[in-house]
Design a protein around this motif. Sequence first.
Motif, mmCIF file in Angstrom:
data_model
loop_
_atom_site.group_PDB
_atom_site.id
_atom_site.type_symbol
_atom_site.label_atom_id
_atom_site.label_comp_id
_atom_site.label_asym_id
_atom_site.label_seq_id
_atom_site.Cartn_x
_atom_site.Cartn_y
_atom_site.Cartn_z
ATOM 1 N N CYS A 112 -5.468 5.608 3.188
ATOM 2 C CA CYS A 112 -5.301 3.986 2.647
ATOM 3 C C CYS A 112 -5.005 3.165 4.390
ATOM 4 N N SER B 71 0.130 5.381 0.593
ATOM 5 C CA SER B 71 -0.378 6.874 0.470
ATOM 6 C C SER B 71 -0.357 8.007 -0.463
ATOM 7 N N LEU C 84 -2.363 8.477 -2.988
ATOM 8 C CA LEU C 84 -4.076 7.859 -3.607
ATOM 9 C C LEU C 84 -4.296 9.447 -3.870
ATOM 10 N N PRO D 123 0.807 -1.457 0.186
ATOM 11 C CA PRO D 123 -0.453 0.088 -0.491
ATOM 12 C C PRO D 123 1.364 1.274 -0.666
#
Length: 797
Positions: A448, A439, A441, A437
């Motif tokens: 996230c 962050s 985004l 993942p």
Amino acid sequence: SAASATAGAPVPGFAPAPQPPGHGARAAAPTSAEAERELLAQLRATCDAGVAANMMQPVPHFALLSEEWYHSALKPIMAHWLLIWLRRNGLHDVTDEAALRCLNQGGVEDATVQSALSDRQVKMLNLGADWLSFLLPHVLKKISRVHFGLLSVQEMITMQRDFALPRSRRYLAVPFVGKDTPSPSSEYAHPDVAIGLSILSYRYEGLRAPDFGAMIQNLRHMLESELGAELKRPTAVMWIEWIEAAGRRVRGTRTAQRREAAKKGGLVEEDDGPSLRHQHTSGSELSSSSTLASSGGESTPRSAAVRRLANCTATSPVPVPRSVERATAAVAANGSGDAAAVAGMMIDAAVAHALGGDGDPSAWDILPLHLLDLHDIDYMQMLFQLLRRQPAVVRFYLDNLVFPETTAHQRAKLSANGQDLGGEMLFARRIAFSGTPSSLLPLEMGQCIHSMGDDAKMLRTLTDPAVVTPASLPASWDVPGVLEAVASLRPPAHALIDCGALVTGMNNREVAAYLLHRLPAHHEGVVYLESGGHKKIMLRATGAVMDLERCGTPPEKRFSFYDQVHTTGMDIPQPPNAIAVLTLGKDLTFRDYAQAAYRMRGIGKGQTVRLFVTPQVGQLLAKESALGRGVAPDGRRAQLAALSPAERTRAGLQDVAAWLMINSMKTEKIQFELWCTQCATNVWRKRAMSHLREARKEFGEKKMTALAPGVPHTGRHSLDVFRERVVRDVSNSVPRYVDPRAEITSVANSHSALLGDAGDLKALERIQALLAGHDGGVAGGKRAEPAAFEQEQEQEQ
């Protein structure tokens, strides 16, 4: 474009002439061959010193590791060399000292210098300064066939079948997503990056077969359009120079030299070539010998020459080398009367005369350009192998066929990015999952959600000496040496996970074949991955290749090779006590390192890792990790020396993790600034898309919904939001650093008609607040390395 002027510049790797005694004189610097050779030696010595100091990596080719070393040691030499090129291209109204100061300090800032030069000359200096300061170190850091490269013929065929092969991707270097894996549709949008990497790609890889064919045809057209004796035309002279640079000779040039020397009263030394006496060979004998030469299915330049000679008339004089004369005389003296032997020697003499040399294919002369048969596949293949990597040939192809066709660009393009998919512009509801993942985004997706403790578990495992054991490769390492080291490990390894992309120049099947008979005898096969992730195994017993799913070889009796592009998301079952070899590369991040290590699904639970570190990477990580701890590299070495062996190993693994984290931060810093810009532009792009949808519904009506009170809607304004202006003009002034916040504010003001909603303004304020807590550079100062170069500016077709 003005930027494409760099295509005519010399390929990086040549050194400049030394400084003349009158350093401040206006006269051009001396450019004699002797002075240039002297500085070529200086450049070579500097590069050798850089390799010895681990500032450059020699495998698979020279790759820059330290920009600090480049700016202190290599850049001054390249500045002198660039000055030679600029002098030859019209830069005369400035002293060497002033010109070098402009090139080394980022461009023309001195008002006196700027007033003395024309606009074109100022742009040349500014573009040269950009190349020296930003572009050249950027492209020299890249690894061919890992970060960039040319599409292979098979890749071009596949992409053309899928209608994804524009001209620029056909001829220029393209971004690679991993070793031997080109991006399916991206390309370098910045022309100078594309030019620099394309030059290096053709120098590293050579011309491809279609490139060579197009170039030969172009040469023939050029030759036919020129006047004069065929061997003296400019294109023919250039052909002769190419062949001589490759260590061969063009047929007929020796005779031409004799004639020129005779006119001047000189002498040309003769070798053991054809004598002045001629023998006459019948056409039937030539035809018979031609049949013999081709009866065995031979398909060589020699057989092609024999076929051409078979068409000679019976009265054609064939010069016979003295060595053949002596052998013929010996046959006659012995009285053997072996007519067939004599005829064979005569044919050999005829072929040798046609191709040059005395029967040795490596000594055959090359046909002049005007006599080449472009349909003779064997001869063209021989020429292709001879010339494909010659620097002059590569430069001719780039300057005359590639860059003129591919460096043109449009003034605007329609743009899109990941914000359009992840934001609310196209879809009201989105959901996503990632094993790694991030962050970064779209703001509209929210934060996230990270799984708690996962990163800590990975760090604990990968810094445990019981799980990971580091091993240093020798300074003279190369690809075969790495594979030999893997095969000779004891206890034996079960997998090579090449996340550092050390294994280059070989495809996965070739690596499997190389390892197969060097691994211990209990390994019955080597598993490797084909394009698309298909798992194959090469069996020791038969050498056959089959799908892994169809093979019954148990995991403990096979070896697995993961190439760089398949070190993420690929599962191949391994025995519970398997040992894997991991490699470190100069651009590796912690995310990619952890992904590669966890190909061993039982790591830390019986499965272990041997970490191969090259001396160049070892020096990089020692320096960066020490600076991250706030100490000098020597101080960190002293700290490690004071620890016990077990603690020293653990601390070394912690330094590896720290260095990988620093690499990740550097990458995310660049991505963060781009992400903020895209988040901001997404605010008004959403509004523009909404207006375009409304415009489509109302198309044909007399009145359309207004953009804002008092702002009529024509549709064109909203469409312009998605048009990205492409400006490639070279500036005649030194560009200044622009703070990202100021740039976002300026662009937002130009789209104020689309920002009437309070939520939009709040989103922009949030983005500005994020940037305020981020070190974006020194406002108002000279620009740091442009993010545009580091971001690669890849664009999707």
